[in-house]
Design a protein around this motif. Sequence first.
Motif, PDB file in Angstrom:
ATOM      1  N   ALA A 216      53.621 -89.142  39.594  1.00 19.97           N
ATOM      2  CA  ALA A 216      53.417 -90.546  39.502  1.00 19.97           C
ATOM      3  C   ALA A 216      54.417 -91.483  40.048  1.00 19.97           C
ATOM      4  O   ALA A 216      55.725 -91.108  40.046  1.00 19.97           O
ATOM      5  CB  ALA A 216      53.094 -90.785  38.071  1.00 19.97           C
ATOM      6  N   VAL A 217      54.251 -92.691  40.358  1.00 24.15           N
ATOM      7  CA  VAL A 217      55.149 -93.726  40.916  1.00 24.15           C
ATOM      8  C   VAL A 217      56.102 -93.803  39.791  1.00 24.15           C
ATOM      9  O   VAL A 217      55.580 -94.265  38.597  1.00 24.15           O
ATOM     10  CB  VAL A 217      54.587 -94.938  41.357  1.00 24.15           C
ATOM     11  N   PRO A 218      57.484 -93.892  39.762  1.00 25.09           N
ATOM     12  CA  PRO A 218      58.231 -93.756  41.219  1.00 25.09           C
ATOM     13  C   PRO A 218      58.738 -92.600  41.626  1.00 25.09           C
ATOM     14  O   PRO A 218      59.693 -92.487  41.909  1.00 25.09           O
ATOM     15  CB  PRO A 218      59.469 -94.888  40.841  1.00 25.09           C
ATOM     16  N   PHE A 219      58.171 -91.472  41.034  1.00 28.47           N
ATOM     17  CA  PHE A 219      58.675 -90.269  40.998  1.00 28.47           C
ATOM     18  C   PHE A 219      57.595 -89.269  41.943  1.00 28.47           C
ATOM     19  O   PHE A 219      57.253 -88.240  41.825  1.00 28.47           O
ATOM     20  CB  PHE A 219      58.701 -89.296  39.657  1.00 28.47           C
ATOM     21  N   ALA A 236      45.970 -77.940  48.498  1.00 28.30           N
ATOM     22  CA  ALA A 236      44.962 -78.062  47.584  1.00 28.30           C
ATOM     23  C   ALA A 236      45.376 -77.658  46.132  1.00 28.30           C
ATOM     24  O   ALA A 236      45.000 -78.438  45.081  1.00 28.30           O
ATOM     25  CB  ALA A 236      43.734 -77.265  47.941  1.00 28.30           C
ATOM     26  N   PHE A 237      45.958 -76.580  45.896  1.00 29.02           N
ATOM     27  CA  PHE A 237      46.685 -75.846  44.708  1.00 29.02           C
ATOM     28  C   PHE A 237      47.765 -76.886  44.155  1.00 29.02           C
ATOM     29  O   PHE A 237      47.462 -77.213  42.824  1.00 29.02           O
ATOM     30  CB  PHE A 237      47.300 -74.684  45.017  1.00 29.02           C
ATOM     31  N   LEU A 238      48.441 -77.534  44.944  1.00 25.26           N
ATOM     32  CA  LEU A 238      49.483 -78.420  44.181  1.00 25.26           C
ATOM     33  C   LEU A 238      48.742 -79.727  43.794  1.00 25.26           C
ATOM     34  O   LEU A 238      48.999 -80.151  42.870  1.00 25.26           O
ATOM     35  CB  LEU A 238      50.437 -78.981  45.605  1.00 25.26           C
ATOM     36  N   ALA A 239      47.608 -80.100  44.700  1.00 26.49           N
ATOM     37  CA  ALA A 239      47.106 -81.476  44.293  1.00 26.49           C
ATOM     38  C   ALA A 239      46.368 -81.213  42.880  1.00 26.49           C
ATOM     39  O   ALA A 239      45.997 -81.989  42.194  1.00 26.49           O
ATOM     40  CB  ALA A 239      46.222 -81.758  45.184  1.00 26.49           C
ATOM     41  N   VAL A 240      45.825 -80.102  42.758  1.00 29.36           N
ATOM     42  CA  VAL A 240      44.864 -79.996  41.739  1.00 29.36           C
ATOM     43  C   VAL A 240      45.228 -79.030  40.418  1.00 29.36           C
ATOM     44  O   VAL A 240      45.641 -79.733  39.522  1.00 29.36           O
ATOM     45  CB  VAL A 240      43.543 -78.820  42.287  1.00 29.36           C
ATOM     46  N   MET A 293      46.991 -88.861  53.379  1.00 31.56           N
ATOM     47  CA  MET A 293      45.896 -89.787  52.885  1.00 31.56           C
ATOM     48  C   MET A 293      45.631 -89.238  51.467  1.00 31.56           C
ATOM     49  O   MET A 293      45.628 -89.941  50.400  1.00 31.56           O
ATOM     50  CB  MET A 293      45.054 -90.053  53.459  1.00 31.56           C
ATOM     51  N   LEU A 294      45.154 -87.850  51.438  1.00 29.72           N
ATOM     52  CA  LEU A 294      44.812 -87.467  50.092  1.00 29.72           C
ATOM     53  C   LEU A 294      46.033 -87.404  49.047  1.00 29.72           C
ATOM     54  O   LEU A 294      45.716 -87.729  47.847  1.00 29.72           O
ATOM     55  CB  LEU A 294      44.102 -86.157  50.383  1.00 29.72           C
ATOM     56  N   ALA A 295      47.134 -87.095  49.756  1.00 31.14           N
ATOM     57  CA  ALA A 295      48.343 -87.172  48.805  1.00 31.14           C
ATOM     58  C   ALA A 295      48.640 -88.597  48.289  1.00 31.14           C
ATOM     59  O   ALA A 295      48.581 -88.582  47.040  1.00 31.14           O
ATOM     60  CB  ALA A 295      49.637 -86.582  49.637  1.00 31.14           C
ATOM     61  N   TRP A 296      48.505 -89.648  48.873  1.00 34.60           N
ATOM     62  CA  TRP A 296      48.557 -90.875  48.531  1.00 34.60           C
ATOM     63  C   TRP A 296      47.334 -91.259  47.585  1.00 34.60           C
ATOM     64  O   TRP A 296      47.548 -91.730  46.437  1.00 34.60           O
ATOM     65  CB  TRP A 296      48.544 -92.073  49.231  1.00 34.60           C
ATOM     66  N   SER A 297      46.221 -90.699  47.722  1.00 28.74           N
ATOM     67  CA  SER A 297      45.101 -90.912  46.857  1.00 28.74           C
ATOM     68  C   SER A 297      45.380 -90.234  45.540  1.00 28.74           C
ATOM     69  O   SER A 297      44.994 -90.629  44.419  1.00 28.74           O
ATOM     70  CB  SER A 297      43.771 -90.560  47.354  1.00 28.74           C
ATOM     71  N   SER A 298      45.981 -88.779  45.645  1.00 30.73           N
ATOM     72  CA  SER A 298      46.178 -88.125  44.530  1.00 30.73           C
ATOM     73  C   SER A 298      47.358 -88.915  43.674  1.00 30.73           C
ATOM     74  O   SER A 298      47.164 -88.621  42.333  1.00 30.73           O
ATOM     75  CB  SER A 298      46.713 -86.731  44.623  1.00 30.73           C
ATOM     76  N   ILE A 299      48.149 -89.782  44.161  1.00 31.17           N
ATOM     77  CA  ILE A 299      49.118 -90.442  43.508  1.00 31.17           C
ATOM     78  C   ILE A 299      48.350 -91.346  42.497  1.00 31.17           C
ATOM     79  O   ILE A 299      48.384 -91.988  41.300  1.00 31.17           O
ATOM     80  CB  ILE A 299      49.904 -90.888  44.267  1.00 31.17           C
ATOM     81  N   ALA A 300      47.491 -92.000  43.277  1.00 33.02           N
ATOM     82  CA  ALA A 300      46.585 -93.047  42.474  1.00 33.02           C
ATOM     83  C   ALA A 300      45.875 -92.524  41.471  1.00 33.02           C
ATOM     84  O   ALA A 300      45.819 -93.140  40.465  1.00 33.02           O
ATOM     85  CB  ALA A 300      45.735 -93.922  43.501  1.00 33.02           C
TER      86      ALA A 300
END
Lengths: 475, 629
Positions: A216-219, A236-240, A293-300
Amino acid sequence: MDFSTLTLEIGAAALALILLVVGLFLPDGKKGQVGIVAALGFAFLLVLSFLAPGSKGPFFMGQYMNDGISVLFKQIFILGSLLVTLMSLRFTRRFEDARGEFYVLLAFSLVGMMGMAGATDFLTLYIALELMSIPLVVLTAFEKGSMRSTEAGMKYVLLGAMSSAILLFGLSFLYGAAGSFGYGAVMAALTGGQTGPLVVIGGIFALAGLAFKVAAVPFHMWSPDIYEGAPVPVTAFLAVASKAAGFAALLRFFPVVLVPLGLGMTTLIVLIAALSMVLGNLTAIPQTNIKRMLAWSSIAHAGYMLLGVMVASFAGAAALVYYLLVYLFANVGAFAAVTAWSELSGSDEISSFKGMWKKSPLISTVFIVSLLSLAGIPPAAGFIGKFFLFVEVAHKGYLWLVALALVMSVVSLYYYVSVIKTLVSEAPEGETSKADIPLALRAVMLVSAVSTVVLGVLPGPVMGYIRNILSTLSS
Amino acid sequence: MNEAVLLCLIPALPLVGFLLTGLLGKKLGRGLSSWIGTLTVAASFGLALTLFIAHPDGFAASGLGIQLFDWIPAAGLTIAFGLMLDPLSLIMTLVITGIGFLIHLYSIGYMKHDEGAPRFFSFLNLFVFSMLLLVLADNYALMFVGWEGVGLCSYLLIGFWFTKDEYNAAAVKAFVMNRIGDLGFLLGLFVMVATFGSLSFGEVFAKAGAMEAGAPALTLITLMLFVGAVGKSAQIPLYTWLPDAMAGPTPVSALIHAATMVTAGIYMVIRSHVLYDLAPIALTVISVVGLATAIWAGLIALSQRDIKKVLAYSTVSQLGFMFLTLGVGAYSTGYFHVFTHAFFKALLFLAAGSVIHALSGEQDIRKMGGLAKKLPITYITFLVGTLAISGIPPFAGFFSKDAILAAVYARSPLLWGLSIFAAFLTAFYMGRLFILVFHSKDRTTKGVHPHESPWTMTVPLIVLALGSTAAGFLGMPAVFGVPDWMAGFLAPSAGEYAVGLEEGTEWLLMGISTVVVLCGFIFAVLKYGPGKVVPTEDKKTRGPVRWSLRKFRVDEFYDALIVKPLFALSSWLFGTANDRGIDGVVRGTAGLVAWVGGRVRLLQTGNIVFYLFAMTLGVIVIAAVAALG
């Protein structure tokens, strides 16, 4: 002590050890079969988690807890591990050596995640967190020949160490204030009047450490680089799974500091959530690499999900778990599609998606369903997931936050649809090679896409199950 | 069979059609999937008609409802997957399936030579299904699913069809613009949850009825819902997507403009009329927006050169009329215009499609002319459509437009005057279009041999022409001494409404509007009639005409106002997050973080030192905020 409380943890640890041994005994040419054993093992654990989720209650003098929250999260972790394993079967075949270790590391990381979901004590939490993270670092750097992968691993070590330091620093302050490591004892002590600056700083630092895990922002800064550098299944594993583990820990930890610090903590989480939604979605727009892009989307998405933590209620937890499940299928679907496509085209740049629709309607359909779910378009599940979450936020009285989240999800639509637009447009030159997708990967894609639609059309049964587990196993 | 089962089958059949043609399209082949797609919609129409014949009052007493299962079980707010039939949704269903069927039938001929026909029909069916879900839903959440569904389907139909970039851009634009409206809708829903704790029509309306008129919550909810309607029904300021969406195949345009999608906004406002009645501010906003759109779009339509674009702007303008009517509280009158408009707009689009088909894809009216003799059926039916939309008695548009004008006059003669002007514009641009396409000099490209279309295309034209002639008799004003069936039928759903004008005044208004429309035609003939100029080259246009041709440059304005700044902002954020922006600052303070061993050189974008720095900074800032707050 009732060891059946730890059924799933013991199962996962045993699986990791079994895989290690199996890998040793397989001849050199056949080490890839560890993956199949791993998949079977994860599937077994998943079944076990429904049949015998372990007896309810605290364990080891209150350092650990098996209740509704931990059972549900463990199921999410196992499901994530299973899908990622199936995605990786083809990928790990590329390596001359060390194929079996990939799955061993995955299983050990799973044990760490389970620990994060169950920890009710600062020390246990910290150990579980490291047990999860260290295998993840190795997995990130698994492509030894690739500079990007190695570099991503190194970044992960450094930034992870920093976040651990912040977390530990915060926990030490809370310990100093309360004189105990146990969540219950700390909460009791803090409620009893200990709310000086020591507690404020401790709470903030501890939350910051966990916010790193959920990106999460700012981390969040580590995640785009590491997502891009890591092999796709690991991404994928990291994101999920790793993100889900962060939320499991947050869900338990937040109430501990919430009660004594009250509104201040809520404001803090709201701030982090709002920043994540805004920055994550806006920065995703100019990305040209799908993993970034998916990384930024996962931040959102971490921002949306933090709203579920902020609500701090039974219904909020249920909504969060549902959202995580929806998010899991959407991301696994998207990453599986990226895996399948990059096998074909050798690229994970968004511009390489041109002509995907012509070449492989299957990959495209799965991709589109997943992206629409992430964007929150019905009937894909993302809509229902957001609905559950935002209703709780609205009940809590934060209508402006709901408005912000909705505005940002409209913004997000832009970049998701831009990807769809690219993949349906014509290829620059007419190649006609048909997509050759491994069976396991095909299965992962289909399961993700179908689950995404089913969870969107018929949310009742799953939500009912979540509520049921949460209430019957609650402590 | 149980009537509730029939009700479920109405949306279920197109869904089955979608699945069949979508999954098995290749195996079924072009012909079979086209007919499956068409017949499922026909069957739905049959079912709706059966229910209507069995209950000519449209289940006025209590409605026909069925709750299939608990759909969204949120805590303290369980939303059922429930369908509901009342006069309003029944007549909507009849229009959607009836006109939808004709459009499907027409598409069989139109898509005959196209390889992608199965996919096309599967999306058409999904479109009809979504629209049916929208109108049959018994709560706002399910309505929203249909609402999003039609947006998604229009995106698929426009974008998937043409893989070229420009069409694709139009599709994305339509989708995103719609979503901006949907955002308003959703916000409205969340405020509704917070206010009423429910989203089901019955409960919300009952609880709202107990509230005071003009309560802020109600005003907020109704305005938010109206933002949704503005997006979906293409009103100012969110109208620019609709004309661009013309990039799709013509039957899709007809479906979007006549039977589905754009009428969703009107339907939603009428459905929520209990709320709107209690929010006078929202009603005023609606009438202003509607009237402004009616005139604005009419002005743009005056000089467009693409046959479909003229029709598209005319849809926007007619929708403006409908909203104006809703704004003055005449809900059933507004719906009457939706009803008649469905006939003549579908007719006009399909006839335009027939012209385009005959000219092998030509859409520029400067390259048409003199087609009257070559396409006789298309010619006659297009003429009927033109007379109907302009409001010449006794065609359908006359009665519905007259009812609108009367209702507006009863509220304010000033609004009436402006509406009459918009009606004049309609007659003028429709007359212009008609003359330039079918009369005037033959300007078709050499080598093109116009031919009349096959029967699957002309039959729908004829049926729609008959409808455009007769549909108006269902809602004749009281002065004719015939009961106004439409108003009576809709009253249980849309509320009672009486114009309350004197008989003489009504006759006078009718006379004036007919004269004004005739004037519009006469002007068109004078300007474009025999021996007159056809629209000139782009470069030669001057003054207001050029502004109209360029659509008042609204697209460029939006681009400069919203799109470009958004991109600039996100690139800037990207820059700072990507060590380009703040990097200098970090380098300046690199001494502080030298413990990492100086700056690590990396292949990828992203600088560890900066990340660590930013993280620490983040913690400090948050700590400071928390300490101060």
